[in-house]
Design a protein around this motif. Sequence first.
Motif, PDB file in Angstrom:
ATOM      1  N   GLU A 247       0.682  -1.169   0.233  1.00 54.97           N
ATOM      2  CA  GLU A 247       0.049   0.044  -0.163  1.00 54.97           C
ATOM      3  C   GLU A 247       0.693   1.540   0.170  1.00 54.97           C
ATOM      4  OE1 GLU A 247      -2.404  -3.742   1.221  1.00 54.97           O
ATOM      5  OE2 GLU A 247      -0.256  -2.421   2.052  1.00 54.97           O
ATOM      6  N   ASP A 248       2.414   0.930   0.927  1.00 56.71           N
ATOM      7  CA  ASP A 248       3.005   2.223   0.531  1.00 56.71           C
ATOM      8  C   ASP A 248       3.452   2.728  -0.769  1.00 56.71           C
ATOM      9  OD1 ASP A 248       2.266   2.370   3.201  1.00 56.71           O
ATOM     10  OD2 ASP A 248       4.351   2.218   4.083  1.00 56.71           O
ATOM     11  N   LEU A 249       4.089   1.322  -1.414  1.00 56.24           N
ATOM     12  CA  LEU A 249       4.292   1.935  -2.803  1.00 56.24           C
ATOM     13  C   LEU A 249       3.236   2.533  -4.068  1.00 56.24           C
ATOM     14  CD1 LEU A 249       6.404  -1.271  -3.414  1.00 56.24           C
ATOM     15  CD2 LEU A 249       7.470   1.001  -2.792  1.00 56.24           C
ATOM     16  N   PHE A 250       1.968   1.800  -3.611  1.00 53.46           N
ATOM     17  CA  PHE A 250       0.956   2.123  -3.979  1.00 53.46           C
ATOM     18  C   PHE A 250       0.897   4.238  -4.313  1.00 53.46           C
ATOM     19  CE2 PHE A 250      -1.241  -1.914  -5.366  1.00 53.46           C
ATOM     20  CZ  PHE A 250      -0.619  -2.569  -6.229  1.00 53.46           C
ATOM     21  N   ALA A 251       0.631   4.299  -2.912  1.00 50.42           N
ATOM     22  CA  ALA A 251       0.098   5.161  -2.118  1.00 50.42           C
ATOM     23  C   ALA A 251       1.744   6.351  -3.318  1.00 50.42           C
ATOM     24  CB  ALA A 251       0.688   5.514  -1.212  1.00 50.42           C
ATOM     25  N   GLU A 252       3.037   5.914  -2.807  1.00 54.86           N
ATOM     26  CA  GLU A 252       3.829   6.367  -3.342  1.00 54.86           C
ATOM     27  C   GLU A 252       4.633   6.939  -5.103  1.00 54.86           C
ATOM     28  OE1 GLU A 252       9.004   5.934  -3.775  1.00 54.86           O
ATOM     29  OE2 GLU A 252       7.794   4.984  -2.402  1.00 54.86           O
ATOM     30  N   TRP A 253       4.058   5.530  -5.715  1.00 56.88           N
ATOM     31  CA  TRP A 253       3.421   5.677  -7.061  1.00 56.88           C
ATOM     32  C   TRP A 253       2.388   6.194  -7.498  1.00 56.88           C
ATOM     33  CZ3 TRP A 253       4.862  -0.205  -7.372  1.00 56.88           C
ATOM     34  CH2 TRP A 253       6.733  -0.478  -7.416  1.00 56.88           C
ATOM     35  N   GLY A 254       1.549   6.706  -6.473  1.00 48.56           N
ATOM     36  CA  GLY A 254       0.278   7.256  -7.184  1.00 48.56           C
ATOM     37  C   GLY A 254      -0.688   6.549  -8.165  1.00 48.56           C
ATOM     38  N   HIS A 255      -0.905   4.787  -7.868  1.00 46.83           N
ATOM     39  CA  HIS A 255      -1.464   4.095  -8.542  1.00 46.83           C
ATOM     40  C   HIS A 255      -3.232   4.141  -7.695  1.00 46.83           C
ATOM     41  CE1 HIS A 255       1.151   0.094  -9.916  1.00 46.83           C
ATOM     42  NE2 HIS A 255       1.780   1.350  -9.671  1.00 46.83           N
ATOM     43  N   VAL A 256      -4.004   4.083  -8.224  1.00 45.69           N
ATOM     44  CA  VAL A 256      -5.125   3.902  -8.119  1.00 45.69           C
ATOM     45  C   VAL A 256      -6.203   2.621  -8.166  1.00 45.69           C
ATOM     46  CG1 VAL A 256      -5.973   6.552  -9.206  1.00 45.69           C
ATOM     47  CG2 VAL A 256      -6.015   4.831 -10.721  1.00 45.69           C
ATOM     48  N   ARG A 257      -4.962   2.070  -9.249  1.00 50.81           N
ATOM     49  CA  ARG A 257      -5.426  -0.004  -9.531  1.00 50.81           C
ATOM     50  C   ARG A 257      -4.465  -0.745  -9.153  1.00 50.81           C
ATOM     51  NH1 ARG A 257      -7.136   2.354 -14.423  1.00 50.81           N
ATOM     52  NH2 ARG A 257      -8.561   3.509 -12.964  1.00 50.81           N
ATOM     53  N   ARG A 258      -4.820  -1.859  -8.989  1.00 50.33           N
ATOM     54  CA  ARG A 258      -3.408  -2.794  -8.797  1.00 50.33           C
ATOM     55  C   ARG A 258      -3.002  -2.880 -10.299  1.00 50.33           C
ATOM     56  NH1 ARG A 258      -0.936  -6.721  -6.197  1.00 50.33           N
ATOM     57  NH2 ARG A 258      -2.819  -6.512  -4.449  1.00 50.33           N
TER      58      ARG A 258
END
Length: 251
Positions: free
Chosen positions: A164-175
Motif C-alpha cells: 500500500e505504501d508503494l502504491f501511494a508513493e507511485w500514485g496507483h489508483v488500481r493494482r
Amino acid sequence: MTATVAYKLPLGQFLARNPFPEPLTDGLFYRDKMRALHRIAPDVPVVDLLEVGGGQSGVSAMLYPQAKVVNIDMDASLAEAPCNKDPRVTFVHGDATALPFPDASFDLLTMFDLLEHVPDDAAVAREALRVVRPGGWILVSTPDRERWRYPYYRIFRPICPPEEDLFAEWGHVRRGYTQTELDALFGQPADKTCAFINPLLALSHDVSFSRLSRRRRRLLHALLAPASVVGWFTHRMSTPGTEIAAAWRRP
C-alpha cells in the motif's frame, strides 16, 4: 541482396541505455521491462511518436531513434529532464484523458506504466485510439492485476515496505489489469503480448524496492544472482510474469 532496414534500436543497444545507475542489480527489473517492450514493439517506420506519461525516462525515443517524439505528461517540471531536451523530443504539459492533438496525428503511441495511475482509463484508451493513425500502433505496459504483488515472496516482508505504501508513493489508483481487461479497453485482442518479471526475477525486484541500504541491497543481489541469471535467460514471450507488455494495431 537488399539489406534489412531496422527501425527500432537493436536490442543490445537499447538495453545498454537502461537509465538505472545500477542496471544489473537494482535496475535489473527495468532491464527486463525494456526487453519486453522491445519484443512487442513493431519494427516499422515511425515518423511521429506520442509518449503518454513518459516522464523523464526517454524510453520511447531510445526505442525509435529516427522518430520525432512528443512526450505529454501531467508534471510540468519534467520539461527540464535531460531526455526532454533532446532535439527530437517535444515536451507537452497535458492530460492523457484529453490529448491536445488532432485525430490520426501519430504513427505510434506508447503508455508505459500509465493506465494504472489514471481513474478514467477508458477515456485514456479512447483518446489513444483517436490520435493514432489507421494502421498505427499502441504500446502499453502495466502490472498484471492477478499476478503482481509486493513483496512477491513473503520471506522479504520484514525488509520491504507494505504494498500500500508503494502504491501511494507511485500514485496507483488500481493494482493493474489482466490481458482480457486490456483487450476490452482497446476494443480488440492485442497483436503482441509479452509478460515480464517472472518469479525468479521477482526476487531481484523485491530487493530493489526494499528498505535495505544500498550496500546491503548489492550484497543480496549478488547472493540472488544465480536465480536472476536463470530467470533472465529462460524468459520467453510466453513465460508468465507479474507485468504485461502489449501492442495493438489500430484498424
